[in-house]
Design a protein around this motif. Structure first.
Motif, PDB file in Angstrom:
ATOM      1  N   LEU A   9      73.040  31.266 -12.274  1.00 35.54           N
ATOM      2  CA  LEU A   9      72.796  32.179 -11.282  1.00 35.54           C
ATOM      3  C   LEU A   9      71.921  31.379 -10.108  1.00 35.54           C
ATOM      4  CD1 LEU A   9      73.041  34.958  -9.558  1.00 35.54           C
ATOM      5  CD2 LEU A   9      70.981  35.577 -11.000  1.00 35.54           C
ATOM      6  N   ARG A  10      72.289  31.077  -8.959  1.00 28.21           N
ATOM      7  CA  ARG A  10      71.419  30.488  -8.011  1.00 28.21           C
ATOM      8  C   ARG A  10      70.491  31.478  -7.273  1.00 28.21           C
ATOM      9  NH1 ARG A  10      73.541  26.895  -2.803  1.00 28.21           N
ATOM     10  NH2 ARG A  10      71.550  26.411  -1.980  1.00 28.21           N
ATOM     11  N   ILE A  11      69.110  31.131  -7.405  1.00 27.52           N
ATOM     12  CA  ILE A  11      68.257  32.162  -6.802  1.00 27.52           C
ATOM     13  C   ILE A  11      67.935  31.223  -5.263  1.00 27.52           C
ATOM     14  CG2 ILE A  11      65.909  32.845  -6.935  1.00 27.52           C
ATOM     15  CD1 ILE A  11      66.061  32.230  -9.854  1.00 27.52           C
ATOM     16  N   SER A  30      87.345  17.618 -20.880  1.00 25.57           N
ATOM     17  CA  SER A  30      88.137  18.563 -20.262  1.00 25.57           C
ATOM     18  C   SER A  30      87.866  19.271 -18.960  1.00 25.57           C
ATOM     19  CB  SER A  30      88.564  19.554 -21.243  1.00 25.57           C
ATOM     20  OG  SER A  30      87.550  20.431 -21.580  1.00 25.57           O
ATOM     21  N   MET A  31      86.608  19.349 -18.785  1.00 20.71           N
ATOM     22  CA  MET A  31      86.155  19.971 -17.614  1.00 20.71           C
ATOM     23  C   MET A  31      85.953  18.915 -16.572  1.00 20.71           C
ATOM     24  SD  MET A  31      85.221  23.091 -18.343  1.00 20.71           S
ATOM     25  CE  MET A  31      84.174  23.388 -16.978  1.00 20.71           C
ATOM     26  N   SER A  32      86.069  17.602 -16.784  1.00 21.80           N
ATOM     27  CA  SER A  32      85.955  16.767 -15.453  1.00 21.80           C
ATOM     28  C   SER A  32      86.963  16.516 -14.844  1.00 21.80           C
ATOM     29  CB  SER A  32      85.502  15.141 -16.445  1.00 21.80           C
ATOM     30  OG  SER A  32      84.281  15.414 -17.149  1.00 21.80           O
ATOM     31  N   ARG A  89      77.085  21.115 -11.931  1.00 25.53           N
ATOM     32  CA  ARG A  89      77.738  22.338 -11.540  1.00 25.53           C
ATOM     33  C   ARG A  89      79.062  22.519 -12.515  1.00 25.53           C
ATOM     34  NH1 ARG A  89      76.871  24.973  -6.862  1.00 25.53           N
ATOM     35  NH2 ARG A  89      78.340  26.591  -7.918  1.00 25.53           N
ATOM     36  N   SER A  90      79.559  21.564 -13.125  1.00 24.84           N
ATOM     37  CA  SER A  90      80.714  21.598 -13.933  1.00 24.84           C
ATOM     38  C   SER A  90      80.497  22.226 -15.208  1.00 24.84           C
ATOM     39  CB  SER A  90      81.269  20.393 -14.172  1.00 24.84           C
ATOM     40  OG  SER A  90      80.386  19.556 -15.167  1.00 24.84           O
ATOM     41  N   TYR A  91      79.083  22.331 -15.719  1.00 22.56           N
ATOM     42  CA  TYR A  91      78.586  22.876 -16.812  1.00 22.56           C
ATOM     43  C   TYR A  91      78.195  24.544 -16.920  1.00 22.56           C
ATOM     44  CZ  TYR A  91      77.676  18.492 -19.690  1.00 22.56           C
ATOM     45  OH  TYR A  91      77.638  17.359 -20.497  1.00 22.56           O
ATOM     46  N   LEU A  92      78.322  24.694 -15.577  1.00 19.68           N
ATOM     47  CA  LEU A  92      77.747  26.224 -15.257  1.00 19.68           C
ATOM     48  C   LEU A  92      79.139  27.018 -15.026  1.00 19.68           C
ATOM     49  CD1 LEU A  92      74.866  25.784 -13.200  1.00 19.68           C
ATOM     50  CD2 LEU A  92      74.882  25.961 -15.651  1.00 19.68           C
ATOM     51  N   ARG A  93      78.987  28.409 -15.351  1.00 20.76           N
ATOM     52  CA  ARG A  93      79.967  29.439 -15.230  1.00 20.76           C
ATOM     53  C   ARG A  93      79.272  30.378 -14.449  1.00 20.76           C
ATOM     54  NH1 ARG A  93      85.101  29.609 -17.494  1.00 20.76           N
ATOM     55  NH2 ARG A  93      85.317  27.574 -18.615  1.00 20.76           N
ATOM     56  N   GLU A  94      79.609  31.117 -13.189  1.00 19.15           N
ATOM     57  CA  GLU A  94      78.713  31.913 -12.462  1.00 19.15           C
ATOM     58  C   GLU A  94      79.153  33.321 -12.966  1.00 19.15           C
ATOM     59  OE1 GLU A  94      77.782  30.992  -8.546  1.00 19.15           O
ATOM     60  OE2 GLU A  94      78.503  29.034  -8.776  1.00 19.15           O
ATOM     61  N   GLY A  95      78.329  34.396 -12.753  1.00 21.64           N
ATOM     62  CA  GLY A  95      78.751  35.702 -13.115  1.00 21.64           C
ATOM     63  C   GLY A  95      78.992  35.922 -14.608  1.00 21.64           C
ATOM     64  N   ASP A  96      80.144  36.693 -14.629  1.00 20.37           N
ATOM     65  CA  ASP A  96      80.542  37.186 -15.804  1.00 20.37           C
ATOM     66  C   ASP A  96      81.821  36.414 -16.453  1.00 20.37           C
ATOM     67  OD1 ASP A  96      82.560  38.112 -14.213  1.00 20.37           O
ATOM     68  OD2 ASP A  96      82.551  40.132 -14.873  1.00 20.37           O
ATOM     69  N   ASP A 138      67.358  20.817   0.777  1.00 18.51           N
ATOM     70  CA  ASP A 138      68.130  20.504  -0.209  1.00 18.51           C
ATOM     71  C   ASP A 138      67.555  20.975  -1.835  1.00 18.51           C
ATOM     72  OD1 ASP A 138      70.049  19.242   1.349  1.00 18.51           O
ATOM     73  OD2 ASP A 138      68.562  17.613   1.828  1.00 18.51           O
ATOM     74  N   VAL A 139      66.548  21.549  -1.806  1.00 20.23           N
ATOM     75  CA  VAL A 139      65.967  22.095  -2.950  1.00 20.23           C
ATOM     76  C   VAL A 139      66.822  23.501  -3.616  1.00 20.23           C
ATOM     77  CG1 VAL A 139      64.113  22.622  -4.445  1.00 20.23           C
ATOM     78  CG2 VAL A 139      63.752  21.097  -2.785  1.00 20.23           C
ATOM     79  N   GLU A 140      67.445  23.357  -4.686  1.00 21.29           N
ATOM     80  CA  GLU A 140      67.956  24.661  -5.224  1.00 21.29           C
ATOM     81  C   GLU A 140      67.009  24.834  -6.521  1.00 21.29           C
ATOM     82  OE1 GLU A 140      72.349  23.763  -3.852  1.00 21.29           O
ATOM     83  OE2 GLU A 140      71.993  24.157  -5.998  1.00 21.29           O
ATOM     84  N   LEU A 141      67.187  26.377  -6.777  1.00 22.47           N
ATOM     85  CA  LEU A 141      66.639  26.843  -8.053  1.00 22.47           C
ATOM     86  C   LEU A 141      67.677  27.708  -8.837  1.00 22.47           C
ATOM     87  CD1 LEU A 141      64.106  27.413  -9.796  1.00 22.47           C
ATOM     88  CD2 LEU A 141      63.503  29.377  -8.427  1.00 22.47           C
ATOM     89  N   TRP A 142      67.749  27.384 -10.065  1.00 23.81           N
ATOM     90  CA  TRP A 142      68.987  28.059 -10.886  1.00 23.81           C
ATOM     91  C   TRP A 142      68.109  28.898 -12.093  1.00 23.81           C
ATOM     92  CZ3 TRP A 142      74.093  28.268  -9.926  1.00 23.81           C
ATOM     93  CH2 TRP A 142      74.657  27.509  -8.970  1.00 23.81           C
ATOM     94  N   GLN A 143      68.727  29.982 -12.345  1.00 24.41           N
ATOM     95  CA  GLN A 143      68.718  30.722 -13.765  1.00 24.41           C
ATOM     96  C   GLN A 143      69.769  30.438 -14.495  1.00 24.41           C
ATOM     97  OE1 GLN A 143      69.548  35.188 -14.482  1.00 24.41           O
ATOM     98  NE2 GLN A 143      67.360  35.291 -14.300  1.00 24.41           N
ATOM     99  N   ILE A 144      69.551  30.031 -15.588  1.00 22.88           N
ATOM    100  CA  ILE A 144      70.551  29.560 -16.672  1.00 22.88           C
ATOM    101  C   ILE A 144      70.453  30.358 -17.811  1.00 22.88           C
ATOM    102  CG2 ILE A 144      71.849  27.623 -17.798  1.00 22.88           C
ATOM    103  CD1 ILE A 144      70.970  25.952 -15.580  1.00 22.88           C
ATOM    104  N   ARG A 145      71.444  30.657 -18.453  1.00 22.25           N
ATOM    105  CA  ARG A 145      71.377  31.302 -19.806  1.00 22.25           C
ATOM    106  C   ARG A 145      72.703  30.914 -20.599  1.00 22.25           C
ATOM    107  NH1 ARG A 145      68.039  35.710 -19.960  1.00 22.25           N
ATOM    108  NH2 ARG A 145      67.693  36.679 -17.830  1.00 22.25           N
ATOM    109  N   TYR A 146      72.450  30.957 -21.804  1.00 19.10           N
ATOM    110  CA  TYR A 146      73.559  30.327 -22.630  1.00 19.10           C
ATOM    111  C   TYR A 146      74.348  31.550 -23.562  1.00 19.10           C
ATOM    112  CZ  TYR A 146      75.333  27.676 -26.858  1.00 19.10           C
ATOM    113  OH  TYR A 146      76.350  27.180 -27.659  1.00 19.10           O
ATOM    114  N   ASN A 147      75.505  31.412 -23.673  1.00 15.55           N
ATOM    115  CA  ASN A 147      76.320  32.500 -24.253  1.00 15.55           C
ATOM    116  C   ASN A 147      76.446  31.961 -25.832  1.00 15.55           C
ATOM    117  OD1 ASN A 147      78.112  34.584 -23.947  1.00 15.55           O
ATOM    118  ND2 ASN A 147      79.847  33.090 -24.664  1.00 15.55           N
TER     119      ASN A 147
END
Length: 348
Positions: free
Chosen positions: A302-304, A346-348, A279-286, A321-330
């Motif tokens: 974006l968690r589906i 720096s994110m840790s 989760r530390s790698y992900l930024r949600e929304g905009d 406990d199963v999650e599905l994520w949509q991930i895009r790269y900026n």
């Protein structure tokens, strides 16, 4: 022997088993073939499913229920008049941790449900080029190959890759592939693009050709399931994702994971291994908007809602406990390994 060698030896000896395999025959340690029934859920309009998967079988459902006291009622089989087909998947019932790709895991089945639902309710996957990371047994990618132009099933290690090839052979008659399926070695610790062999005579079985690398650059879809279970592996995953998604056509990743909880001596609490680091790698929304391109790698997540995905694959219980994520790269300036490590620290 140093500590690192000791940890590797322990992981090689320790055997783990997926919950999906609980109904498999006991005492089998080698490859085993399971059959997964694929059928259209009652809430989904079935015309496209019937068009895509023409092999018709008589499906058998097991109705499982409980009486008013909460006691389990014996399952009763009943015939239902709907179209379905069976996928044969060769897998191990248990494996060492480095070879978990030889098993079928819940997250792979949820990802398969998602792929099937997209295929049966839209044409968004028709004619695409796709790459699956850590494909394991290859189930999700094999299903996608029914509509995709080209699918690359990638993983690490000859045993897993050989098993993936076997599953293509087992299901070639059922799926009647319209696309081309490649099984290729992809070690996340190595740079992308991989080295290519110009001499076809000496080319290793799972190595890449230059034309295949070019096709991956044009890919629009990446898939991954059950690849989050350690911080080191997560770092390697996002390293290869940055290289893949920063080059060529725009790409979207759909990643399914299962949160597995263990007691942590560091946290003195029960935690899901690798999940917080993921989760530390992900930024949600905009949250990537307005940031200078190339200042750091930005993955938008974006968690589906898994509950909204109908279940096409039988013979498994999703659990909670199963999650599905949509991930895009900026997209932006590509970072060096040292810069990426500095950013992650720096994110840790």
């Amino acid at each position: 022997m140093n500590g690192g060698d000791s940890n590797e030896d322990t992981e090689e000896r320790r055997q783990v088993m997926s919950e999906v395999h609980l109904g498999c025959p006991p005492g089998i340690y080698g490859p085993h073939i399971s059959r997964f029934t694929i059928s259209v859920p009652s809430e989904v309009e079935s015309s496209r499913f019937n068009e895509l998967f023409k092999d018709e079988e008589s499906c058998t459902e097991q109705g499982i229920g409980f009486d008013e006291d909460g006691d389990l009622l014996l399952p009763r089989r009943r015939q239902v008049s709907r179209r379905c087909f069976t996928m044969k998947i060769q897998h191990n019932i248990t494996s060492s941790i480095p070879s978990v790709g030889l098993q079928v895991w819940k997250a792979e089945l949820v990802l398969s449900d998602f792929v099937l639902h997209k295929m049966c309710t839209s044409t968004v996957f028709d004619g695409i080029v796709s790459l699956e990371l850590g494909a394991g047994t290859g189930l999700a990618g094999l299903l996608l190959a029914r509509v995709a132009e080209m699918v690359f099933l990638t993983d690490h290690g000859d045993k897993i890759l050989d098993n993936c090839v076997k599953n293509i052979q087992l299901n070639s008659g059922v799926l009647n592939h319209q696309g081309v399926v490649y099984v290729r070695e992809l070690d996340w610790a190595h740079p992308w693009p991989p080295k290519v062999s110009l001499d076809l005579a000496s080319q290793e079985r799972f190595s890449w050709s230059s034309s295949e690398v070019e096709e991956v650059q044009k890919a629009s879809l990446l898939l991954a399931a059950d690849v989050i279970y350690s911080d080191d592996l997560t770092d390697a995953l996002f390293g290869i994702l940055e290289r893949l998604m920063s080059q060529g056509s725009g790409k979207v990743l759909y990643l399914a994971l299962e949160k597995r909880y263990n007691f942590s001596l560091d946290d003195l609490d029960v935690v899901a291994n690798g999940y917080s680091h993921f989760r530390s790698y992900l930024r949600e929304g905009d949250k990537c908007e307005g940031l200078e391109p190339g200042s750091f790698p930005c993955f938008r997540g974006l968690r589906i809602n898994v509950a909204e995905i109908p279940q096409y694959v039988g013979e498994y219980d999703r659990g909670k406990d199963v999650e599905l994520w949509q991930i895009r790269y900026n997209k932006g300036k590509f970072l060096s390994d040292s810069s990426a490590r500095t950013w992650q620290a720096s994110m840790s």
